[in-house]
Motif scaffolding. Structure first.
Motif, PDB file in Angstrom:
ATOM      1  N   ARG A   1     -55.765  48.077 -60.188  1.00 24.94           N
ATOM      2  CA  ARG A   1     -56.968  47.355 -61.334  1.00 24.94           C
ATOM      3  C   ARG A   1     -57.433  46.249 -60.745  1.00 24.94           C
ATOM      4  O   ARG A   1     -56.810  45.007 -60.928  1.00 24.94           O
ATOM      5  CB  ARG A   1     -56.030  47.516 -62.374  1.00 24.94           C
ATOM      6  CG  ARG A   1     -57.116  47.147 -63.818  1.00 24.94           C
ATOM      7  CD  ARG A   1     -55.999  47.113 -64.957  1.00 24.94           C
ATOM      8  NE  ARG A   1     -56.981  47.363 -66.119  1.00 24.94           N
ATOM      9  CZ  ARG A   1     -57.209  46.114 -67.466  1.00 24.94           C
ATOM     10  NH1 ARG A   1     -55.995  45.402 -66.930  1.00 24.94           N
ATOM     11  NH2 ARG A   1     -57.324  46.550 -68.528  1.00 24.94           N
TER      12      ARG A   1
ATOM     13  N   TYR B   1     -63.846  45.206 -66.318  1.00 25.19           N
ATOM     14  CA  TYR B   1     -62.259  45.916 -65.483  1.00 25.19           C
ATOM     15  C   TYR B   1     -62.503  47.421 -64.308  1.00 25.19           C
ATOM     16  O   TYR B   1     -63.505  48.021 -64.498  1.00 25.19           O
ATOM     17  CB  TYR B   1     -61.399  46.013 -66.328  1.00 25.19           C
ATOM     18  CG  TYR B   1     -60.983  45.429 -67.081  1.00 25.19           C
ATOM     19  CD1 TYR B   1     -61.693  45.390 -68.475  1.00 25.19           C
ATOM     20  CD2 TYR B   1     -60.170  44.127 -66.676  1.00 25.19           C
ATOM     21  CE1 TYR B   1     -61.518  44.014 -69.545  1.00 25.19           C
ATOM     22  CE2 TYR B   1     -59.804  43.177 -67.423  1.00 25.19           C
ATOM     23  CZ  TYR B   1     -60.027  43.284 -69.365  1.00 25.19           C
ATOM     24  OH  TYR B   1     -60.076  42.027 -69.886  1.00 25.19           O
TER      25      TYR B   1
ATOM     26  N   ASN C   1     -57.362  54.765 -59.567  1.00 27.07           N
ATOM     27  CA  ASN C   1     -56.705  55.337 -58.767  1.00 27.07           C
ATOM     28  C   ASN C   1     -56.840  56.268 -57.924  1.00 27.07           C
ATOM     29  O   ASN C   1     -58.033  56.333 -57.375  1.00 27.07           O
ATOM     30  CB  ASN C   1     -55.968  56.812 -60.287  1.00 27.07           C
ATOM     31  CG  ASN C   1     -56.115  55.674 -61.291  1.00 27.07           C
ATOM     32  OD1 ASN C   1     -55.100  54.635 -61.831  1.00 27.07           O
ATOM     33  ND2 ASN C   1     -56.452  56.704 -62.988  1.00 27.07           N
TER      34      ASN C   1
ATOM     35  N   GLN D   1     -60.656  50.541 -62.442  1.00 25.34           N
ATOM     36  CA  GLN D   1     -59.082  50.802 -63.035  1.00 25.34           C
ATOM     37  C   GLN D   1     -59.399  52.272 -61.506  1.00 25.34           C
ATOM     38  O   GLN D   1     -60.533  52.672 -61.524  1.00 25.34           O
ATOM     39  CB  GLN D   1     -58.542  51.713 -63.963  1.00 25.34           C
ATOM     40  CG  GLN D   1     -57.526  52.535 -63.884  1.00 25.34           C
ATOM     41  CD  GLN D   1     -56.420  51.867 -63.369  1.00 25.34           C
ATOM     42  OE1 GLN D   1     -55.864  50.534 -64.133  1.00 25.34           O
ATOM     43  NE2 GLN D   1     -55.558  51.723 -62.601  1.00 25.34           N
TER      44      GLN D   1
ATOM     45  N   PHE E   1     -61.761  56.424 -60.784  1.00 24.07           N
ATOM     46  CA  PHE E   1     -62.021  55.369 -61.186  1.00 24.07           C
ATOM     47  C   PHE E   1     -62.608  55.423 -62.403  1.00 24.07           C
ATOM     48  O   PHE E   1     -63.371  56.264 -63.172  1.00 24.07           O
ATOM     49  CB  PHE E   1     -63.480  54.688 -60.175  1.00 24.07           C
ATOM     50  CG  PHE E   1     -62.515  54.206 -58.375  1.00 24.07           C
ATOM     51  CD1 PHE E   1     -61.171  54.605 -57.965  1.00 24.07           C
ATOM     52  CD2 PHE E   1     -63.337  53.132 -58.254  1.00 24.07           C
ATOM     53  CE1 PHE E   1     -61.608  54.364 -56.350  1.00 24.07           C
ATOM     54  CE2 PHE E   1     -62.889  52.979 -56.750  1.00 24.07           C
ATOM     55  CZ  PHE E   1     -61.569  53.959 -55.640  1.00 24.07           C
ATOM     56  N   THR E   2     -62.619  54.388 -63.027  1.00 21.56           N
ATOM     57  CA  THR E   2     -62.913  53.979 -64.037  1.00 21.56           C
ATOM     58  C   THR E   2     -62.955  52.688 -64.337  1.00 21.56           C
ATOM     59  O   THR E   2     -62.146  51.778 -64.609  1.00 21.56           O
ATOM     60  CB  THR E   2     -61.983  54.055 -65.334  1.00 21.56           C
ATOM     61  OG1 THR E   2     -61.489  55.582 -65.068  1.00 21.56           O
ATOM     62  CG2 THR E   2     -62.156  54.705 -66.767  1.00 21.56           C
TER      63      THR E   2
ATOM     64  N   SER F   1     -60.535  43.226 -62.432  1.00 19.10           N
ATOM     65  CA  SER F   1     -60.583  42.572 -62.882  1.00 19.10           C
ATOM     66  C   SER F   1     -61.762  41.457 -63.314  1.00 19.10           C
ATOM     67  O   SER F   1     -61.850  40.529 -61.497  1.00 19.10           O
ATOM     68  CB  SER F   1     -59.007  41.671 -63.835  1.00 19.10           C
ATOM     69  OG  SER F   1     -58.563  42.341 -64.070  1.00 19.10           O
TER      70      SER F   1
ATOM     71  N   SER G   1     -52.824  52.994 -57.547  1.00 17.16           N
ATOM     72  CA  SER G   1     -53.843  53.104 -57.812  1.00 17.16           C
ATOM     73  C   SER G   1     -53.525  51.129 -58.579  1.00 17.16           C
ATOM     74  O   SER G   1     -52.583  50.523 -57.646  1.00 17.16           O
ATOM     75  CB  SER G   1     -52.992  52.992 -59.968  1.00 17.16           C
ATOM     76  OG  SER G   1     -53.171  54.047 -59.480  1.00 17.16           O
TER      77      SER G   1
END
Length: 115
Positions: free
Chosen positions: A19, A79, A83, A81, A67-68, A21, A17
């Protein structure tokens, strides 16, 4: 003038994962769409995910469920995220903001998925 500053890219193993930004600064109209695009070597830039200030999301089929995208409107920050990363997710990821006065891009951050 609008500036976008990205962070969070790097090298990760398959299944891992990350993240990302992206913070926007400058003349940011309160109603806008922020998102992420990516470009792999030899390929065209493609949409990954977008999110409006009103909460409307859009995802590429290839990242749905993994993905989020989220955002903090008080900080003009978006953002991503990511995974269950796969080797095919390897690309330069670009932040984007769509405003009434134009479309703006970040400098890009490299994401490499490799064992």
């Amino acid at each position: 003038q609008v500036q976008l500053v990205e962070s969070g890219g790097g090298l990760v193993q398959p299944g891992g994962s990350l993240r990302l930004s992206c913070a926007a600064s400058g003349s940011i109209f309160r109603l806008n769409v922020m998102g992420w695009y990516r470009q792999a070597p030899g390929k065209q830039r493609e949409l990954v995910a977008t999110l409006s200030t009103g909460g409307t999301t859009k995802y590429a089929d290839s990242v749905k469920g993994r993905f989020t995208i989220s955002r903090d409107n008080t900080k003009n920050t978006v953002y991503l995220q990511m995974n269950s990363l796969k080797s095919e997710d390897t690309a330069v990821y670009y932040c984007n903001i769509n405003l009434p006065q134009g479309n703006y891009w970040g400098q890009g951050t490299q994401v490499t998925v490799s064992s």
